[in-house]
Design a protein around this motif. Structure first.
Motif, PDB file in Angstrom:
ATOM      1  N   GLN A 133       0.833  -1.199   0.000  1.00  0.00           N
ATOM      2  CA  GLN A 133       0.000   0.000   0.000  1.00  0.00           C
ATOM      3  C   GLN A 133       0.876   1.260   0.000  1.00  0.00           C
ATOM      4  N   PRO A 134       0.352   2.345  -0.500  1.00  0.00           N
ATOM      5  CA  PRO A 134       1.103   3.609  -0.431  1.00  0.00           C
ATOM      6  C   PRO A 134       1.519   3.912   0.999  1.00  0.00           C
ATOM      7  N   GLY A 135       2.745   4.360   1.148  1.00  0.00           N
ATOM      8  CA  GLY A 135       3.289   4.621   2.468  1.00  0.00           C
ATOM      9  C   GLY A 135       3.990   3.432   3.096  1.00  0.00           C
ATOM     10  N   GLY A 136       3.848   2.275   2.479  1.00  0.00           N
ATOM     11  CA  GLY A 136       4.452   1.066   3.009  1.00  0.00           C
ATOM     12  C   GLY A 136       5.912   0.915   2.647  1.00  0.00           C
ATOM     13  N   SER A 137       6.470  -0.231   3.049  1.00  0.00           N
ATOM     14  CA  SER A 137       7.889  -0.519   2.836  1.00  0.00           C
ATOM     15  C   SER A 137       8.078  -1.905   2.244  1.00  0.00           C
ATOM     16  N   LEU A 138       9.166  -2.051   1.526  1.00  0.00           N
ATOM     17  CA  LEU A 138       9.605  -3.338   0.997  1.00  0.00           C
ATOM     18  C   LEU A 138      11.122  -3.348   0.993  1.00  0.00           C
ATOM     19  N   ARG A 139      11.690  -4.543   1.095  1.00  0.00           N
ATOM     20  CA  ARG A 139      13.134  -4.674   0.925  1.00  0.00           C
ATOM     21  C   ARG A 139      13.394  -5.668  -0.203  1.00  0.00           C
ATOM     22  N   LEU A 140      14.096  -5.187  -1.203  1.00  0.00           N
ATOM     23  CA  LEU A 140      14.505  -6.044  -2.303  1.00  0.00           C
ATOM     24  C   LEU A 140      15.904  -6.588  -2.041  1.00  0.00           C
ATOM     25  N   SER A 141      16.126  -7.811  -2.498  1.00  0.00           N
ATOM     26  CA  SER A 141      17.435  -8.438  -2.371  1.00  0.00           C
ATOM     27  C   SER A 141      17.943  -8.858  -3.742  1.00  0.00           C
ATOM     28  N   CYS A 142      19.236  -8.778  -3.916  1.00  0.00           N
ATOM     29  CA  CYS A 142      19.895  -9.228  -5.147  1.00  0.00           C
ATOM     30  C   CYS A 142      21.066 -10.100  -4.738  1.00  0.00           C
ATOM     31  N   ALA A 143      20.917 -11.399  -4.959  1.00  0.00           N
ATOM     32  CA  ALA A 143      21.971 -12.347  -4.613  1.00  0.00           C
ATOM     33  C   ALA A 143      22.838 -12.613  -5.836  1.00  0.00           C
ATOM     34  N   ALA A 144      24.139 -12.418  -5.673  1.00  0.00           N
ATOM     35  CA  ALA A 144      25.081 -12.609  -6.776  1.00  0.00           C
ATOM     36  C   ALA A 144      25.756 -13.979  -6.677  1.00  0.00           C
ATOM     37  N   SER A 145      26.167 -14.489  -7.837  1.00  0.00           N
ATOM     38  CA  SER A 145      26.790 -15.814  -7.900  1.00  0.00           C
ATOM     39  C   SER A 145      28.284 -15.775  -7.595  1.00  0.00           C
ATOM     40  N   ARG A 146      28.786 -14.562  -7.340  1.00  0.00           N
ATOM     41  CA  ARG A 146      30.187 -14.418  -6.971  1.00  0.00           C
ATOM     42  C   ARG A 146      30.323 -13.253  -6.010  1.00  0.00           C
ATOM     43  N   SER A 147      31.505 -13.072  -5.492  1.00  0.00           N
ATOM     44  CA  SER A 147      31.718 -12.004  -4.521  1.00  0.00           C
ATOM     45  C   SER A 147      31.274 -10.658  -5.088  1.00  0.00           C
ATOM     46  N   ILE A 148      30.507  -9.927  -4.305  1.00  0.00           N
ATOM     47  CA  ILE A 148      30.053  -8.610  -4.763  1.00  0.00           C
ATOM     48  C   ILE A 148      31.217  -7.640  -4.889  1.00  0.00           C
ATOM     49  N   PHE A 149      32.350  -7.951  -4.289  1.00  0.00           N
ATOM     50  CA  PHE A 149      33.525  -7.096  -4.438  1.00  0.00           C
ATOM     51  C   PHE A 149      34.248  -7.357  -5.765  1.00  0.00           C
ATOM     52  N   SER A 150      33.714  -8.273  -6.580  1.00  0.00           N
ATOM     53  CA  SER A 150      34.205  -8.467  -7.941  1.00  0.00           C
ATOM     54  C   SER A 150      33.768  -7.336  -8.844  1.00  0.00           C
ATOM     55  N   PHE A 151      32.682  -6.682  -8.456  1.00  0.00           N
ATOM     56  CA  PHE A 151      32.024  -5.738  -9.350  1.00  0.00           C
ATOM     57  C   PHE A 151      32.447  -4.306  -9.071  1.00  0.00           C
ATOM     58  N   ARG A 152      32.640  -3.567 -10.127  1.00  0.00           N
ATOM     59  CA  ARG A 152      32.994  -2.158  -9.987  1.00  0.00           C
ATOM     60  C   ARG A 152      31.830  -1.383  -9.358  1.00  0.00           C
ATOM     61  N   VAL A 153      30.649  -1.745  -9.753  1.00  0.00           N
ATOM     62  CA  VAL A 153      29.457  -1.091  -9.206  1.00  0.00           C
ATOM     63  C   VAL A 153      28.288  -2.048  -9.315  1.00  0.00           C
ATOM     64  N   MET A 154      27.396  -1.983  -8.354  1.00  0.00           N
ATOM     65  CA  MET A 154      26.140  -2.717  -8.408  1.00  0.00           C
ATOM     66  C   MET A 154      25.005  -1.724  -8.193  1.00  0.00           C
ATOM     67  N   GLY A 155      23.878  -2.016  -8.813  1.00  0.00           N
ATOM     68  CA  GLY A 155      22.802  -1.053  -8.685  1.00  0.00           C
ATOM     69  C   GLY A 155      21.432  -1.652  -8.902  1.00  0.00           C
ATOM     70  N   TRP A 156      20.459  -0.824  -8.642  1.00  0.00           N
ATOM     71  CA  TRP A 156      19.058  -1.151  -8.879  1.00  0.00           C
ATOM     72  C   TRP A 156      18.499  -0.186  -9.920  1.00  0.00           C
ATOM     73  N   TYR A 157      17.824  -0.753 -10.894  1.00  0.00           N
ATOM     74  CA  TYR A 157      17.122   0.002 -11.911  1.00  0.00           C
ATOM     75  C   TYR A 157      15.656  -0.387 -11.849  1.00  0.00           C
ATOM     76  N   ARG A 158      14.825   0.432 -12.452  1.00  0.00           N
ATOM     77  CA  ARG A 158      13.415   0.067 -12.546  1.00  0.00           C
ATOM     78  C   ARG A 158      12.843   0.500 -13.883  1.00  0.00           C
ATOM     79  N   GLN A 159      11.812  -0.225 -14.279  1.00  0.00           N
ATOM     80  CA  GLN A 159      11.138   0.105 -15.531  1.00  0.00           C
ATOM     81  C   GLN A 159       9.642   0.019 -15.307  1.00  0.00           C
ATOM     82  N   ALA A 160       8.990   1.157 -15.435  1.00  0.00           N
ATOM     83  CA  ALA A 160       7.540   1.224 -15.308  1.00  0.00           C
ATOM     84  C   ALA A 160       6.913   0.997 -16.678  1.00  0.00           C
ATOM     85  N   PRO A 161       5.666   0.585 -16.725  1.00  0.00           N
ATOM     86  CA  PRO A 161       5.006   0.346 -18.014  1.00  0.00           C
ATOM     87  C   PRO A 161       5.062   1.575 -18.909  1.00  0.00           C
TER      88      PRO A 161
END
Length: 115
Positions: free
Chosen positions: A13-41
């Protein structure tokens, strides 16, 4: 190869909260940058937040003060804590990671903010 698996999306609902998780198959310190993107309709994919190898973070203006990106190296996981959600936050959220000039994507997790 790199695999990114998102989870945590859903209906909130509006005003609510969620936590998204992204599990990687290797150490996250392998990556120069990690991020979240979104695409609305009907819209282009946009950056929501990212975290660089050194720990610095960057947020879209539309989510500053409401969303927080973080990481847990022991779990090879990056999180996106989303609070004070608005209907305009409704989108498919994708995790991305940059490695040696290539960008890898997860399959996406849908977030719907509606009463």
């Amino acid at each position: 190869q790199v695999q990114l698996v998102e989870s945590g999306g859903g209906l909130v609902q509006p005003g609510g909260s969620l936590r998204l998780s992204c599990a990687a198959s290797r150490s996250i310190f392998s990556f120069r940058v990690m991020g979240w993107y979104r695409q609305a309709p009907g819209k282009e994919r946009e950056l929501v937040a990212n975290i660089k190898l050194g720990g610095s973070t960057n947020y879209a203006d539309s989510v500053k003060g409401r969303f927080t990106i973080s990481r847990d190296s022991a779990k090879n996981t990056v999180y996106l804590q989303m609070s004070s959600l608005k209907p305009e936050d409704t989108a498919v959220y994708y995790c991305a990671a940059d490695l040696l000039g290539d960008r890898f994507w997860g399959q996406g997790t849908r977030v719907t903010v509606s009463s």
